[in-house]
Each structure stands twice: as structure tokens, then as C-alpha cells.
Design an enzyme around this catalytic site. Sequence first.
Site, PDB file in Angstrom:
ATOM      1  N   ASP A   9       0.795  -1.238   0.000  1.00 36.56           N
ATOM      2  CA  ASP A   9       0.000   0.000   0.000  1.00 36.56           C
ATOM      3  C   ASP A   9       0.824   1.283   0.000  1.00 36.56           C
ATOM      4  O   ASP A   9       0.327   2.342   0.404  1.00 36.56           O
ATOM      5  CB  ASP A   9      -0.970  -0.021   1.187  1.00 36.56           C
ATOM      6  N   ASP A  17      -7.183  -4.222  -4.473  1.00 37.67           N
ATOM      7  CA  ASP A  17      -6.831  -2.862  -4.028  1.00 37.67           C
ATOM      8  C   ASP A  17      -5.519  -2.383  -4.660  1.00 37.67           C
ATOM      9  O   ASP A  17      -5.284  -1.188  -4.816  1.00 37.67           O
ATOM     10  CB  ASP A  17      -6.676  -2.813  -2.503  1.00 37.67           C
TER      11      ASP A  17
HETATM   12  N1  GLY Z   1      -7.118  -1.532   1.196  1.00 38.90           N
HETATM   13  C1  GLY Z   1      -7.952  -1.996   2.229  1.00 38.90           C
HETATM   14  C2  GLY Z   1      -9.330  -1.451   2.230  1.00 38.90           C
HETATM   15  O1  GLY Z   1      -9.828  -0.936   1.267  1.00 38.90           O
HETATM   16  O2  GLY Z   1      -9.949  -1.542   3.265  1.00 38.90           O
END
Ligand code: GLY
Length: 387
Positions: free
Chosen positions: A105, A162
Site C-alpha cells: 500500500d 486494491d
Molecule cells: N485496502 C484496504 C481497504 O480498502 O480496506
Amino acid sequence: MHFDFVKETQRNKARAEWVEQMAEKLDAKMTFAVKKANEVDFMPYSTENGQWKETRIGWWTNGFWPATMWQMYLLTGKQLYRDEAVRTEAMLDEALRDFKNLSHDVGFMWLIHSGVRYALEKNQDSYDRTLFAAEVLAGRFNPNGFIRAWNGEGREGWAIIDCMMNLPILYWASEVTGDPRYRLIAMQHADTSIRNFVRDDGSCNHIVIFDANTGEFLDNPGGQGYESGSSWSRGQAWALYGFTLSYLHTGKQEYLDTAKRVAHYFISECMEDFVPRCDFRQPAEPDLKDNAAGNIAASGLLELSRVVPELEGRIYYEAAMRILQAQEATCADWTETTPAIFTKCTSAWHDIPGRHMQMNYGDFYFLEAIGKLRGEKRLAWYPNREE
Ligand code: GLY
């Protein structure tokens, strides 16, 4: 001719007034939110009893606060927001130093503020932070064609939808260094995602588990959605916006077609009230919503609307406006009883305390969309783009 949603909004008096009203409300609310952020010594993310609630510094959402500040600076020109962005950017260095514990992330964590600051101010520290984060993401690439999402033994072959929103930091790194490796990694991951995450009807898996040694598809657990084979709405929103961004950065038609397929599915699933359910295939009760999914999708739909011909663009624009206006009318808290805005964000279907909470990235995508509607072209996910 491409669709121009800024002109379209200006032509509609009621909508144009609504957008201006939102910009004013955002400025008032965010001024208060900054004051509350300065009362604590951690990065704002969610709220509890009307206060910002503490999260660990390495948590994946922690780029959204400084990113919100840059979007507010672009929206208002006020120094207060720039100063808060710069203050909190430095706080994140602790997470960058602990790079072994970072996940995929890092795009969320650095591109959308350090990358934006570098585009605006050309400062070396922000450049170094963003490039370092891109190196961390590139280092997570498995040559079987996917980027590893999370750490921990047994998760070597896990990838999640994601990640499509993290790919722009790799496109950025190729752009600023002239080295194609980052872009090639991003495109391989995007190609793998089309084949393994996006279903024929436009819905998506949240998690796919591959054999880390061979790349063979092993499983698709339900992740943050209701169950395997269901349809976690935030995952659909990440895919919609993420494939649009991969198209913007590469021009590859298949990414645009995929973004459109996901968009059609998303729109058809939220037409009842334009406030998306947490999972489009969840049981009727509880009626769990996710404002973050709605605002992410709306901001992505606006972006999608401007890269397609006029008549197509209008469909995406109309859906984006309806989501933004429906969510604002029913779920926004503009008072000073809490520092965040949207009240029905949901972390995951099975996370009971995380239902209908406030998450600052739900707010981020709303204000990003309002900025776009007022003509802001500098995209957090493509900071060097001005046009
Ligand atoms: N990337 C994790 C979420 O969207 O909660």
C-alpha cells in the site's frame, strides 16, 4: 469529442451551486479537522467520540491525511493546508524507515502527497520518499506476474484488487527516472488482475491466492466482503478507478475496457439509492453501506467520463453525480461534533466494530471529486499531469 464534465456542471445551475456549496462546507469542516489534528500527535484516520482516533504509523491509510491537505490546498489556496501536509509528511518517515513492515500500500501512503508535493515544489525529500516507496513496491513483484499484497508467512502468493490503486506510483517512478522497469511491473500486475480478479459480469474477487512458485491460481477467499464469490463494493471501486488510472498512464485499451466493464456492474448495483452496500451480494439484513466505496467509485467515474466519447461520458458523469449527491444528502456530518464527514464507511463486512464508521479516505475521494468538478486537473494518482 471527449466529455467535459466541468462545462456540463457549469451548464446546470443547481449542480454548479451544489459544487460551490460543497467547496465552502469542505473548507469549514477541514479547518476544524486540522485544529483537531493539531491537538494529537498521531496521523488522523478514523474517529471515536468526536475525536481523531490513534492508528499505528505504518497503517496503510496514513497517506490520506496529508493527501487531503494537498487537495484542500489546491481547492482553496490556503497555506494552513500546505503546512499541515508538510508537517504530517515528515511524520511518515518513521514508517518508511521500517520498510520491511510495509505492505503493497505504499502508493496510497506516499504518491498522493509526497508525489503531489514534488510536482508542485520540486523538493528533493519528497522525490526521495516517493521513489523509495516505489522501490519497495517493485521489490514485492513476483515474476509469475503479480505483486504480493501483505506480509506474513503463508501469504507469499496473496494478491488483492486494491493493489490496482497502488500501481500509479510505479508509473510515476518510470516517468521521473526514465527507467521502464516500474511501468512493466505495473502492467504485468494489471494484466494478471484482468485474468484473475475481474469476472465476466464485471464484478471482482477481493483476494486471489496464487502458488508463489508457479503462479497457479489456488483460491479466492471472500476477504473484506461477505464470502468467496460475493462482491465487496470497495473492491469493485478500487478496480474501477485503478484500471482507469492504468489506462491514463499507459493508453492500453484493455485497461479502459476493463474499467468500463467494472463501472457498468457498479452502476447497475447501486441504482436503488446510489449509496452502495458494503457487499453487492450481502444478505438483505443488516443493510450495511460503504460511503468510501461510493466516493472512490464516483471520483473514478468522473475520471473515466473524460477519456471516452461524449455520449458515453455522460453516463459515467450522471452516475458519479448521483452517488456524490445521494451520499452527501444522507450520510455527511458537517458539524463540529466530529472531525470527519462521512458516517457510513465500513472497514469489512465481518468486522462488526468497523461498520458505519468514519474513515478519512471516504472523505478524501469526495473532496477529490469536488475539486475535479471545479476544474482541478492535478490528480493525486498522476501528480505530474496538469492537463
Ligand atoms: N485496502 C484496504 C481497504 O480498502 O480496506
